[in-house]
Every structure is written in C-alpha cells, then in structure tokens.
Design a protein around this motif. Structure first.
Motif, PDB file in Angstrom:
ATOM      1  N   ILE A  21       0.863  -1.180   0.000  1.00 42.94           N
ATOM      2  CA  ILE A  21       0.000   0.000   0.000  1.00 42.94           C
ATOM      3  C   ILE A  21       0.899   1.230   0.000  1.00 42.94           C
ATOM      4  O   ILE A  21       1.639   1.485   0.947  1.00 42.94           O
ATOM      5  N   HIS A  22       0.829   1.990  -1.076  1.00 45.87           N
ATOM      6  CA  HIS A  22       1.697   3.153  -1.270  1.00 45.87           C
ATOM      7  C   HIS A  22       0.844   4.417  -1.158  1.00 45.87           C
ATOM      8  O   HIS A  22      -0.118   4.593  -1.912  1.00 45.87           O
ATOM      9  N   VAL A  23       1.190   5.281  -0.235  1.00 48.61           N
ATOM     10  CA  VAL A  23       0.450   6.522  -0.010  1.00 48.61           C
ATOM     11  C   VAL A  23       1.326   7.691  -0.447  1.00 48.61           C
ATOM     12  O   VAL A  23       2.442   7.857   0.052  1.00 48.61           O
ATOM     13  N   VAL A  24       0.822   8.499  -1.371  1.00 50.75           N
ATOM     14  CA  VAL A  24       1.598   9.624  -1.902  1.00 50.75           C
ATOM     15  C   VAL A  24       0.945  10.928  -1.463  1.00 50.75           C
ATOM     16  O   VAL A  24      -0.232  11.161  -1.723  1.00 50.75           O
ATOM     17  N   GLN A  25       1.712  11.756  -0.795  1.00 47.50           N
ATOM     18  CA  GLN A  25       1.229  13.021  -0.244  1.00 47.50           C
ATOM     19  C   GLN A  25       2.158  14.153  -0.707  1.00 47.50           C
ATOM     20  O   GLN A  25       3.378  13.983  -0.746  1.00 47.50           O
ATOM     21  N   HIS A  26       1.576  15.315  -1.039  1.00 47.01           N
ATOM     22  CA  HIS A  26       2.411  16.431  -1.504  1.00 47.01           C
ATOM     23  C   HIS A  26       2.369  17.647  -0.582  1.00 47.01           C
ATOM     24  O   HIS A  26       3.171  18.560  -0.746  1.00 47.01           O
ATOM     25  N   SER A  27       1.461  17.664   0.392  1.00 48.16           N
ATOM     26  CA  SER A  27       1.174  18.906   1.109  1.00 48.16           C
ATOM     27  C   SER A  27       1.526  18.844   2.593  1.00 48.16           C
ATOM     28  O   SER A  27       1.028  17.972   3.325  1.00 48.16           O
ATOM     29  N   ASP A  28       2.341  19.790   3.049  1.00 47.11           N
ATOM     30  CA  ASP A  28       2.603  19.917   4.485  1.00 47.11           C
ATOM     31  C   ASP A  28       1.315  20.234   5.244  1.00 47.11           C
ATOM     32  O   ASP A  28       1.090  19.728   6.339  1.00 47.11           O
ATOM     33  N   TRP A  29       0.466  21.080   4.647  1.00 48.56           N
ATOM     34  CA  TRP A  29      -0.784  21.469   5.307  1.00 48.56           C
ATOM     35  C   TRP A  29      -1.691  20.259   5.499  1.00 48.56           C
ATOM     36  O   TRP A  29      -2.327  20.107   6.547  1.00 48.56           O
ATOM     37  N   ASN A  30      -1.745  19.393   4.503  1.00 50.21           N
ATOM     38  CA  ASN A  30      -2.550  18.182   4.636  1.00 50.21           C
ATOM     39  C   ASN A  30      -2.049  17.313   5.780  1.00 50.21           C
ATOM     40  O   ASN A  30      -2.846  16.728   6.535  1.00 50.21           O
ATOM     41  N   GLU A  31      -0.747  17.208   5.906  1.00 52.19           N
ATOM     42  CA  GLU A  31      -0.185  16.412   7.000  1.00 52.19           C
ATOM     43  C   GLU A  31      -0.527  17.024   8.359  1.00 52.19           C
ATOM     44  O   GLU A  31      -0.917  16.312   9.296  1.00 52.19           O
ATOM     45  N   LYS A  32      -0.411  18.349   8.456  1.00 52.16           N
ATOM     46  CA  LYS A  32      -0.714  19.024   9.719  1.00 52.16           C
ATOM     47  C   LYS A  32      -2.194  18.960  10.050  1.00 52.16           C
ATOM     48  O   LYS A  32      -2.578  19.089  11.226  1.00 52.16           O
ATOM     49  N   SER A  33      -3.043  18.776   9.037  1.00 54.46           N
ATOM     50  CA  SER A  33      -4.484  18.715   9.248  1.00 54.46           C
ATOM     51  C   SER A  33      -4.982  17.281   9.401  1.00 54.46           C
ATOM     52  O   SER A  33      -6.191  17.045   9.471  1.00 54.46           O
ATOM     53  N   THR A  34      -4.076  16.334   9.439  1.00 56.88           N
ATOM     54  CA  THR A  34      -4.395  14.944   9.758  1.00 56.88           C
ATOM     55  C   THR A  34      -4.208  14.748  11.255  1.00 56.88           C
ATOM     56  O   THR A  34      -3.285  15.308  11.845  1.00 56.88           O
TER      57      THR A  34
ATOM     58  N   PRO B  53      -2.707  13.438  14.478  1.00 53.96           N
ATOM     59  CA  PRO B  53      -1.349  12.904  14.623  1.00 53.96           C
ATOM     60  C   PRO B  53      -1.299  11.386  14.692  1.00 53.96           C
ATOM     61  O   PRO B  53      -0.395  10.761  14.124  1.00 53.96           O
ATOM     62  N   GLU B  54      -2.284  10.789  15.373  1.00 57.75           N
ATOM     63  CA  GLU B  54      -2.261   9.331  15.496  1.00 57.75           C
ATOM     64  C   GLU B  54      -2.522   8.645  14.150  1.00 57.75           C
ATOM     65  O   GLU B  54      -1.938   7.607  13.845  1.00 57.75           O
ATOM     66  N   SER B  55      -3.399   9.250  13.341  1.00 60.90           N
ATOM     67  CA  SER B  55      -3.678   8.664  12.030  1.00 60.90           C
ATOM     68  C   SER B  55      -2.466   8.785  11.108  1.00 60.90           C
ATOM     69  O   SER B  55      -2.120   7.838  10.384  1.00 60.90           O
ATOM     70  N   LEU B  56      -1.819   9.940  11.117  1.00 63.02           N
ATOM     71  CA  LEU B  56      -0.645  10.125  10.274  1.00 63.02           C
ATOM     72  C   LEU B  56       0.468   9.173  10.684  1.00 63.02           C
ATOM     73  O   LEU B  56       1.123   8.552   9.819  1.00 63.02           O
ATOM     74  N   ALA B  57       0.688   9.030  11.985  1.00 62.34           N
ATOM     75  CA  ALA B  57       1.722   8.116  12.464  1.00 62.34           C
ATOM     76  C   ALA B  57       1.407   6.677  12.070  1.00 62.34           C
ATOM     77  O   ALA B  57       2.303   5.913  11.675  1.00 62.34           O
ATOM     78  N   TYR B  58       0.142   6.314  12.146  1.00 63.14           N
ATOM     79  CA  TYR B  58      -0.275   4.952  11.794  1.00 63.14           C
ATOM     80  C   TYR B  58      -0.030   4.675  10.311  1.00 63.14           C
ATOM     81  O   TYR B  58       0.493   3.616   9.940  1.00 63.14           O
ATOM     82  N   VAL B  59      -0.414   5.619   9.456  1.00 64.27           N
ATOM     83  CA  VAL B  59      -0.236   5.432   8.017  1.00 64.27           C
ATOM     84  C   VAL B  59       1.247   5.367   7.659  1.00 64.27           C
ATOM     85  O   VAL B  59       1.672   4.518   6.865  1.00 64.27           O
ATOM     86  N   LYS B  60       2.046   6.232   8.262  1.00 63.24           N
ATOM     87  CA  LYS B  60       3.480   6.215   7.971  1.00 63.24           C
ATOM     88  C   LYS B  60       4.135   4.909   8.425  1.00 63.24           C
ATOM     89  O   LYS B  60       5.060   4.417   7.769  1.00 63.24           O
TER      90      LYS B  60
END
Length: 278
Positions: free
Chosen positions: A158-171, A173-180
């Motif tokens: 499963i490959h997740v491609v993200q381009h935006s710092d703002w999108n990361e900050k608006s996720t 924290p637990e969800s972003l850490a889990y996906v990473k």
C-alpha cells in the motif's frame, strides 16, 4: 505491454518538456496490469479538489489509461476547521458509480473501497493512494484491510503519496503516524509550485483555459467543477483560493497522480492542458 507504453510516453514527455525524468520510471511505480489507484479528496475547505477531479478525469480520458483500475473517495478529510464543499454532482458526472461518499458515511465508504480492491490484493497487485487531502480515512482503510487480509504486507503493497505539508498538519497525529508506520509513505514536493520536482498546477494567471478544451464531455466536467468552486470559494469562511478567485486554476493535488504514473516532468497547468485536455 501497458507498462512499456507508459514508460515510452514518459520518455517522450520528458523530451517534450525539456526536463530530465527521474530514474524510477512509471513502470517501476505503478503496474497498469495489476495495480489499483485510489484518489481520495477531502473537499474541505479549499475548492481546489474540484479542479483536481476534472484534471484527473482529463488525464484518464487519454487512451493510455484505458485499462486503469481506479476508484474515488469524497470527504476524505482530517481535523481541519471549515465547511465542506459539496462535490457529489461533480463526482457523479466525473466518476459515475466509481466513487464513495466518506463525508456521508466513512465506515460504509471503507467497506465499499475494500470490495473494490479485493481482487487486486488477491492477485498480488499493489494499492496506490493519491492523498488529495488528509490521511484519517486512509488510516481507517488500512486498519480494516489488515483485519480483512491478515497476510497482506501493507508496508510493501500500500503506497500513499502526499504532496502537502498542510494536509499532513491537518491529519490527526495518530492517524498520520499509523499510516506512515503501516504503509509505504511517499512525500513529494508541493504541487502548488513550479520547478520544485512536482508539476506546478496552481496558476491564477491562466484564465483563458476554457477555450482550450475541445472534448465536450471534459468541457462539461470542467464547467461543473468551475461552477461549484466559484460558488463555494471563500463562502461562509471557507478558504479563499486566490488562483480560482482570479479565474485561474488550482489542481495541485494531481501532482501525486503524476508522480505515481511517472509524469512529474509536466511543468505546469498550461502544459497539462496542452497534453491532456486540448
């Protein structure tokens, strides 16, 4: 054969753009024969997703992508404030029945997506997620995929491609850490800027773009995307996208799809229109 064709197209595009393509070609990123693409849009609170939807359908209308397996998700937002931009009419026009409404019911949307990707997983294909928003929905999806397919190596497939710092900050924290932790998480340069390694698809000066659309179906999709974005841009304290307010374009989230297909050598919105819309 599709992988070879896409690789050749990338080389031709590179020569045409006067740029140098990265060594990891489209064939090594996305296998058209067996992989699956999810395009996930937050639609909150910026209206740029509407332009991105139109641009994605323009790209996939090219015969090169006739065998592409993909599915779209609306309402894949995170913890940001602001009102939702209702996109359902555009999703129906652009995608028919190939989309789910996570804004209305995120749990139902997860189940619908799993049904769509089940065959790909069983056939040893990979799942690619163009994260045109935040990663909270992705975290739910990956968790349920792990439950449904315990043998699935999500970190490798499963490959997740993200381009935006703002999108990361608006996720969250637990969800972003889990996906990473549980996915192959790929951060690319921001698609709002030209010349940084991603296409720069935000252009407030490209205001005559409508006359560059020759395909009637695409013209209808772009017109609806423009109408909805104009109606909701900055409305009721939503984000005011200055490029769109000026009559221009912002489909910066398409930069992720371009990376997945090895087309990040496209320079900007004007070149994209010349290649895939005009």
């Amino acid at each position: 054969m599709k992988r070879l064709t896409l690789f050749i197209a990338t080389i031709l595009l590179t020569l045409n753009a006067g740029s140098v393509s990265r060594t990891d070609s489209a064939g090594t990123r996305f296998n058209m024969d067996k992989d699956f693409l999810l395009v996930q849009y937050d639609c909150k609170t910026d209206v740029d997703d509407l332009h991105t939807i139109a641009a994605f359908r323009s790209l996939t209308s090219d015969p090169l992508f006739s065998d592409l397996h993909y599915y779209a998700v609306a309402g894949a937002y995170g913890i940001q404030d602001g009102l939702y931009v209702p996109p359902n009419n555009l999703f129906r026009l652009a995608f028919g029945n190939k989309w789910s409404d996570a804004h209305e019911n995120a749990e139902k949307a997860v189940k619908e997506v799993i049904k769509k990707v089940k065959a790909t997983i069983k056939n040893n294909g990979d799942i690619w997620i163009a994260e045109a928003g935040q990663s909270d929905f992705t975290a739910k999806l990956v968790s349920e995929l792990q439950n449904a397919f315990p043998e699935l190596n999500t970190q490798g497939r499963i490959h997740v491609v993200q381009h935006s710092d703002w999108n990361e900050k608006s996720t969250s924290p637990e969800s972003l850490a889990y996906v990473k932790k549980n996915c192959d998480y790929i951060k690319i340069p921001d698609g709002n800027t030209v010349g940084n390694g991603s296409p720069g698809f935000r252009d407030g000066d490209y205001t005559d773009w409508k006359q560059d659309i020759s395909n009637e179906k695409l013209a209808n999709i772009w017109q609806l995307a423009s109408d909805i974005s104009t109606n909701y841009n900055g409305e009721d304290n939503r984000y005011n996208n200055s490029a769109i307010a000026n009559g221009g374009l912002d489909f910066s989230d398409l930069s992720e799809v371009c990376w997945i297909f090895g087309l990040e050598v496209i320079k900007d919105a004007r070149q994209f229109f010349r290649l895939y819309v005009k």
